[in-house]
Design an enzyme around this catalytic site. Structure first.
Site, PDB file in Angstrom:
ATOM      1  CG  ASP A   5      -0.822   2.949  -9.494  1.00 25.46           C
ATOM      2  OD1 ASP A   5      -1.559   2.763 -10.473  1.00 25.46           O
ATOM      3  OD2 ASP A   5       0.381   2.619  -9.465  1.00 25.46           O
ATOM      4  CE  LYS A  45      -1.893  -3.897 -12.516  1.00 32.56           C
ATOM      5  NZ  LYS A  45      -1.880  -2.541 -13.057  1.00 32.56           N
ATOM      6  CG  MET A  80       3.938  -5.423  -2.889  1.00 34.11           C
ATOM      7  SD  MET A  80       3.994  -5.493  -4.702  1.00 34.11           S
ATOM      8  CE  MET A  80       5.749  -5.797  -4.990  1.00 34.11           C
TER       9      MET A  80
END
Length: 498
Positions: A35, A57, A172
């Site tokens: 990642d 991502k 997040m």
């Protein structure tokens, strides 16, 4: 035969927080699917022939669909490969590890889960915020601050979160902080409750912005806090003033370029990181041994003939003893010689091989060794100067003037190293560039050209290095008083302290 997939947590960002198990698996993996938010250097231990596949991502950037990631893991395992799926934090804490495990199980692929330290407890700890505290919070809730946009309605119960008797940690959560804070307050959470945003948790650039729940969104916008960041809501956030430690380290928030040879840079880089610096390794030189040359072999074969042996660097010490070992000799071969060393680093290297230096000048330059040897009788005596091939001739010339029979023994040479492009880009915003020798100056300036970080302050290890830097058009901000690595660190710390 199918291989096996390991769903591995790489931790929150500090490489030192990676587990032993994670590093072991990376080292033996046939393929690593990784990642975006894995620690720097996390893949350094991978096999040279391992397949390294980025499947991360990033907000606003096209990325590999989650379904496709699962398919690729299955395909690699069915080829018989040992596969590491490396994820930031913990695979099962907002890491989609559960979804990937389900896809593997449905495909009949065996997998294991290797937990990692999640940011919710690591970043908060680094910021000095205990998520639980006997006086403030007996419970903690980890909450996603950014739900799947395809959901028709939120899965979060804002009223339950508002009533929750403990700490709330939002992952997040920066982008939707205004909406989330308003939802919490609207559901009854006290707007005056302490809160904080933690940017780049556990990394050298970690930054904490403290406010209240009602004012945090405004503070985050004002301070331009960006992802990755955590939002903490709860009385424990007020503990930061007393318990904060990371941001108090003397070089916290400073980016420092290290130019030593790659094999030597690790110790200096490690010390700088412990002091809080964001280290950029731009090795300007590479050490190439020359101990296989006939010149070196001949000198080592008659090493017992030398009345004085001068060593100018730790590299020279280690290579001389390597050459002696190859010739079947050890420290006893120097029993009849006076041994001189430039600097404590060189003296320490000699001590590692059982030799106590007889002469160590107070200043760590060749001129000082010349002065320190003034009382040593050298006329008509054989003298070895073991050094780099390109070193200055100050010492051998001075000894020859006194009647010594000097052999210069070039044990190694320093050649230019080409820094990695990614590190050059990081160096553009450096606060400091450290130089440990003239060769590091010359080679880095040649390698970077007009991309030398213009706003960085140059820290030099000593006068010879400073002279080379000025000749290259650089302004030397600070020169170390002691011309060794410890002196360089002292100079940097003093400058950073203002």
């Amino acid at each position: 035969m199918n291989g096996r997939v390991y769903l591995v947590g790489a931790g929150p960002g500090d490489p030192g927080l990676m587990s032993v198990r994670s590093l072991e698996l990376i080292a033996i993996a046939d393929a690593v699917f990784y990642d975006r938010l894995i620690p720097p250097g996390a893949l350094a231990g991978a096999r040279p022939d391992a397949e390294l596949v980025y499947v991360g991502k990033q907000p606003g950037v096209p990325s590999v669909p989650q379904e496709e990631i699962g398919e690729r893991l299955v395909a690699a395992a069915r080829e018989g490969k040992g596969v590491v799926r490396l994820k930031g934090g913990d695979p099962f804490v907002f890491g989609r590890g559960g979804e990937e495990g389900e896809a593997l199980r449905e495909a009949g692929v065996e997998f294991e889960v290797v937990p990692g330290i999640t940011a919710g407890v690591a970043a908060t700890a680094y910021a000095g915020i205990p998520v639980t505290h006997r006086d403030d919070a007996s419970a903690v809730a980890f909450v996603t601050g950014h739900e799947d946009p395809e959901k028709t309605e939120s899965a979060l119960d804002w009223e339950a979160l508002a009533r929750f008797p403990g700490t709330l940690v939002f992952y997040m959560g920066v982008k939707r902080l205004p909406e989330n804070a308003a939802a919490l307050i609207g559901a009854g959470r006290n707007p005056d409750e302490p809160a904080a945003a933690i940017e780049r948790g556990t990394m050298p650039g970690q930054r904490t912005v403290a406010a209240t729940l009602g004012t945090l969104a405004e503070a985050v916008e004002r301070e331009a806090v960006k992802a990755p960041a955590l939002i903490v809501v709860g009385e424990v956030a007020s503990r930061r003033e007393q318990l904060g430690w990371l941001e108090r380290r003397p070089l916290h928030g400073r980016r420092v370029v290290v130019t030593r040879a790659r094999a030597q840079a690790s110790g200096l880089a490690r010390t700088l990181r412990e002091l809080g610096a964001d280290v950029v390794e731009l090795p300007a030189i590479r050490i190439e041994a020359r101990i296989e040359s006939q010149e070196v072999r001949d000198s080592v074969a008659r090493i017992g003939d030398y009345a004085l042996v001068c060593l100018t660097s730790p590299n020279g010490v280690h290579l001389l003893f390597e050459a002696m070992q190859a010739a079947g000799q050890d420290a006893r071969a120097l029993a009849g010689a006076t041994v001189a060393a430039i600097g404590p680093g060189t003296a320490r290297a000699l001590a590692q091989h059982g030799i106590v230096a007889d002469v160590i000048p107070e200043r760590f330059v060749a001129e000082a060794l010349v002065e320190a040897l003034a009382e040593v009788e050298v006329e008509g005596k054989k003298v070895m100067v073991a050094r780099a091939a390109e070193a200055r001739d100050v010492l051998p010339d001075a000894l020859r003037e006194r009647g010594a029979d000097v052999d210069i023994v070039p044990l190694y040479e320093t050649v230019r190293e080409t820094p990695e492009e990614s590190e050059i880009e990081r160096a553009q915003e450096a606060d400091y560039v450290t130089f440990t020798s003239s060769s590091t100056v010359t080679n880095l300036v040649e390698a970077l050209g007009d991309r030398f970080p213009k706003s960085a302050r140059v820290i030099s290890i000593g006068p010879v290095t400073s002279e080379t830097a000025r000749a290259a058009g650089l302004e030397v901000a600070v020169e170390a008083k002691r011309h060794d690595i410890d002196g360089l660190l002292d100079a940097l710390l003093a400058d950073a302290a203002g």
